[in-house]
Design an enzyme around this catalytic site. Structure first.
Site, short mmCIF file in Angstrom:
data_model
loop_
_atom_site.label_atom_id
_atom_site.label_comp_id
_atom_site.label_asym_id
_atom_site.label_seq_id
_atom_site.Cartn_x
_atom_site.Cartn_y
_atom_site.Cartn_z
N LYS A 1 -3.69 31.56 0.67
CA LYS A 1 -4.01 30.48 1.61
C LYS A 1 -3.33 29.16 1.31
O LYS A 1 -2.75 28.52 2.21
CB LYS A 1 -5.53 30.30 1.68
CG LYS A 1 -6.15 31.35 2.61
CD LYS A 1 -7.63 31.46 2.50
CE LYS A 1 -8.06 32.26 1.31
NZ LYS A 1 -7.54 33.64 1.24
N GLU A 39 16.02 12.39 4.23
CA GLU A 39 16.04 12.79 2.82
C GLU A 39 14.75 13.54 2.45
O GLU A 39 14.77 14.53 1.73
CB GLU A 39 16.19 11.57 1.92
CG GLU A 39 17.57 10.94 2.01
CD GLU A 39 17.60 9.59 1.31
OE1 GLU A 39 17.27 9.52 0.12
OE2 GLU A 39 17.93 8.60 1.97
N SER A 52 14.79 -1.19 0.76
CA SER A 52 14.72 -1.11 -0.70
C SER A 52 13.94 -2.31 -1.21
O SER A 52 14.01 -3.40 -0.63
CB SER A 52 16.13 -1.12 -1.27
OG SER A 52 16.13 -1.65 -2.58
N SER A 99 -12.90 28.90 -3.72
CA SER A 99 -11.79 28.54 -2.83
C SER A 99 -12.23 27.61 -1.70
O SER A 99 -11.44 27.28 -0.83
CB SER A 99 -11.16 29.81 -2.24
OG SER A 99 -12.15 30.60 -1.61
N THR A 137 35.42 21.60 7.99
CA THR A 137 35.12 22.72 7.10
C THR A 137 35.41 22.17 5.72
O THR A 137 36.30 21.33 5.56
CB THR A 137 36.01 23.95 7.37
OG1 THR A 137 37.37 23.59 7.16
CG2 THR A 137 35.85 24.47 8.80
N HIS A 138 34.64 22.60 4.74
CA HIS A 138 34.75 22.06 3.37
C HIS A 138 34.56 20.55 3.36
O HIS A 138 35.06 19.87 2.47
CB HIS A 138 36.10 22.40 2.72
CG HIS A 138 36.49 23.84 2.87
ND1 HIS A 138 36.21 24.80 1.93
CD2 HIS A 138 37.12 24.50 3.89
CE1 HIS A 138 36.67 25.97 2.33
NE2 HIS A 138 37.22 25.82 3.53
N ASN A 197 -13.58 41.06 2.58
CA ASN A 197 -12.16 41.46 2.56
C ASN A 197 -11.57 41.58 3.96
O ASN A 197 -10.46 41.11 4.22
CB ASN A 197 -11.98 42.77 1.79
CG ASN A 197 -12.39 42.64 0.34
OD1 ASN A 197 -12.63 41.52 -0.13
ND2 ASN A 197 -12.50 43.74 -0.37
N ASN A 233 17.67 2.72 4.54
CA ASN A 233 17.87 4.07 4.02
C ASN A 233 17.36 5.16 4.97
O ASN A 233 16.34 4.97 5.64
CB ASN A 233 17.15 4.23 2.68
CG ASN A 233 17.73 3.30 1.62
OD1 ASN A 233 18.92 3.03 1.62
ND2 ASN A 233 16.87 2.80 0.75
N TYR A 280 -7.92 45.23 -1.83
CA TYR A 280 -8.04 43.80 -2.10
C TYR A 280 -8.05 43.52 -3.59
O TYR A 280 -8.62 44.25 -4.38
CB TYR A 280 -9.33 43.24 -1.47
CG TYR A 280 -9.50 41.76 -1.74
CD1 TYR A 280 -8.88 40.81 -0.94
CD2 TYR A 280 -10.25 41.32 -2.83
CE1 TYR A 280 -9.01 39.44 -1.21
CE2 TYR A 280 -10.38 39.96 -3.11
CZ TYR A 280 -9.75 39.03 -2.30
OH TYR A 280 -9.88 37.69 -2.57
N GLN A 318 -6.34 35.61 -2.93
CA GLN A 318 -6.90 34.33 -2.53
C GLN A 318 -5.83 33.23 -2.59
O GLN A 318 -5.94 32.20 -1.93
CB GLN A 318 -8.08 33.99 -3.45
CG GLN A 318 -8.74 32.68 -3.15
CD GLN A 318 -10.09 32.55 -3.83
OE1 GLN A 318 -11.06 33.18 -3.42
NE2 GLN A 318 -10.15 31.76 -4.87
N1 ARG Z 1 -12.17 33.89 -0.96
C1 ARG Z 1 -11.68 35.21 -0.94
C2 ARG Z 1 -10.18 35.18 -0.60
O1 ARG Z 1 -9.74 34.23 -0.13
C3 ARG Z 1 -12.39 36.03 0.09
C4 ARG Z 1 -12.40 37.48 -0.19
C5 ARG Z 1 -13.20 37.77 -1.38
N2 ARG Z 1 -13.37 39.16 -1.62
C6 ARG Z 1 -13.73 39.65 -2.79
N3 ARG Z 1 -13.84 40.92 -2.90
N4 ARG Z 1 -13.98 38.88 -3.83
O2 ARG Z 1 -9.47 36.09 -0.82
#
Ligand code: ARG
Length: 461
Positions: A324, A289, A276, A22, A154-155, A109, A284, A316, A321
């Site tokens: 995020k 938009e 355009s 990640s 309205t409408h 965690n 525009n 967990y 993950q």
């Molecule tokens: N990169 C993980 C997340 O965003 C961190 C936590 C990982 N924990 C684990 N037990 N693998 O959730």
């Protein structure tokens, strides 16, 4: 070797490496991660879980890393999985084996739960700032248009006359609720989860209060399983962001309509419109938009989070993950939209005369004609029917209510007198709607004052 590689006899498959890493997106948590680690290491030293000297080494190492990341001198590694392990790995490379003590009495965690809360807390404050700028822009614009009469719909059919200031203040109130929602969501987010460990706390004599204070949280979490599993705060944030986007999107739809050749209520500034590539005449309302279009992705982020969370057992799970990217996307989108929306409003030209002319057609004063009769003793339902017949008559003769002769009016109701014409004039119709919360200039002036007070109070927060 992996930081967790002890029990593994084989290397992680390259495909899995890429799949579960990640770092490409969670590196934006680096500041929060390092601040969290500094607080944790200091506490470990304070409590004698590691020596004060070791704690100092860790803290100084972490500060250096923070600086180097800021200066762009650090390359993160996909192999090291996420921001938490990247930082720990770099720390150990720099300060030696003592770096391996940082993770005592902690788990990724509770670490990730901490980082994300810290990050969102900061970002909510920035989002609030942007909302406040929008609110100020609306108040300023409204103050200039308390007397600008426009048709209310309205409408999408002409309904009753309002003032442009009143219409703008409707949005002011929507965004004021959004401000409130963000603050409310911040309050529930302001809980420090470190100390929850992987799921079952820790056997070390840690001082959670010390860490809480150092990191500026209002309280510590009450249950270790909940501390690492709770992502309600991400859902709440995305829900609040979705509502902001919904409000911006409705407003955008009106901007698009109003700037059309058919309405011409407003003219967007050249700096906030686009052309355009084929039609030379085009100007525009792309900004509006795009804001309308981007609303969908924020809703998507909210649904992604709700769906991701609905089936996972405590505590967990790696599914989490996924929180995020959804949060980051919602956050980036809502901030970008707010940033561009305020100056777009502030720079647009308002065609007061076109608005007023628009308020004149379409029998927009029909309710007022009925109110005239009702105020003179005719039951409202009957008055409604009388004016309905008058509208039909007008349509058949290509007239408006104010074009009619008194005799024509009196054919349908003898209650009509000469003063009816003044009564159903557009300005009078608006002026009379002076109930609190109504569109009359004097009522809107009060609303604007209250709005200013609200903003002053928020600023003190
Ligand atoms: N990169 C993980 C997340 O965003 C961190 C936590 C990982 N924990 C684990 N037990 N693998 O959730």
């Amino acid at each position: 070797m992996k930081l967790w590689g002890g029990r593994f006899a084989k290397k992680t498959d390259k495909l899995v490496e890429d799949f579960h890493s990640s770092i490409s997106f969670d590196q934006r948590l680096y500041r929060q991660d390092i601040f969290g680690s500094i607080a944790h290491a200091t506490m470990l030293g304070q409590q004698g879980i590691i020596t004060k000297e070791e704690a100092n080494t860790l803290v100084n190492g972490l500060k250096e890393i923070l600086n180097d990341i800021k200066e762009g001198r650090v390359e993160f590694e996909v192999d090291a999985e996420d921001i938490h392990m990247n930082v720990e790995k770099i720390l150990t490379e720099r300060v030696g084996d003592v770096g391996k003590k940082l993770h005592t009495a902690r788990s990724r965690n509770d670490q990730v739960a901490l980082d994300l809360r810290m990050y969102l807390k900061e970002e909510i404050k920035e989002t609030l700032e942007l909302l406040l700028v929008l609110e100020e822009t609306l108040l300023k614009l409204a103050a200039r248009h308390t007397e600008t009469v426009m048709p209310g719909y309205t409408h999408l059919q002409k309904a009753q006359p309002v003032t442009f200031a009143h219409h703008l203040m409707a949005y002011f109130h929507m965004f004021a609720r959004d401000v409130d929602r963000l603050r409310d969501c911040y309050r529930r987010m302001d809980v420090m989860p470190l100390g929850s460990g992987a799921l079952a706390g820790t056997t070390f004599p840690i001082d959670r209060e010390f860490v809480r204070e150092g990191l500026g949280f209002a309280k510590v979490s009450d249950n270790s399983l909940d501390g690492v599993s709770d992502r309600d705060f991400t859902v709440e944030f995305c829900a609040a962001a979705s509502l902001i986007m919904m409000h911006l999107s409705r407003f955008s739809e009106e901007i698009v309509l109003w700037s059309s050749h058919e309405f011409k209520f407003i003219i967007l500034d050249d700096g906030f419109s686009t052309g355009s590539s084929i039609m030379p005449q085009k100007k525009n309302p792309d900004v509006a938009e795009l804001v309308r279009g981007k609303t969908g992705r924020v809703y998507g982020d909210l649904i992604a989070l709700l769906t991701m969370l609905k089936g996972i057992p405590l505590a967990y799970n790696k599914d989490m993950q996924e929180d995020k990217e959804a949060v980051f996307d919602a956050l980036d989108t809502v901030k970008k939209c707010l940033l561009v929306f305020s100056p777009m409003l502030a720079t647009m030209k308002v065609n007061k005369d076109v608005m007023r002319a628009g308020a004149k057609g379409g029998f927009i004063n029909a309710t007022d004609a009925a109110d005239y009769l009702a105020a003179r003793g005719v039951p409202f339902r009957e008055a409604h029917a009388v004016v309905g017949k008058l509208v039909l008559y007008c349509e058949q003769h290509g007239k408006t209510l104010e074009d009619l002769e008194l005799e024509e009016l009196q054919q349908l109701s003898p209650v009509f007198q000469k003063d009816v014409f003044q009564f159903i004039s557009i300005d009078h119709c608006v002026k009379l709607r002076n109930v609190p919360g109504g569109p009359a200039p004097c009522a809107v002036v009060v609303a604007i004052k209250q709005g200013e007070k609200f903003l002053d109070e928020i600023k003190e927060w």
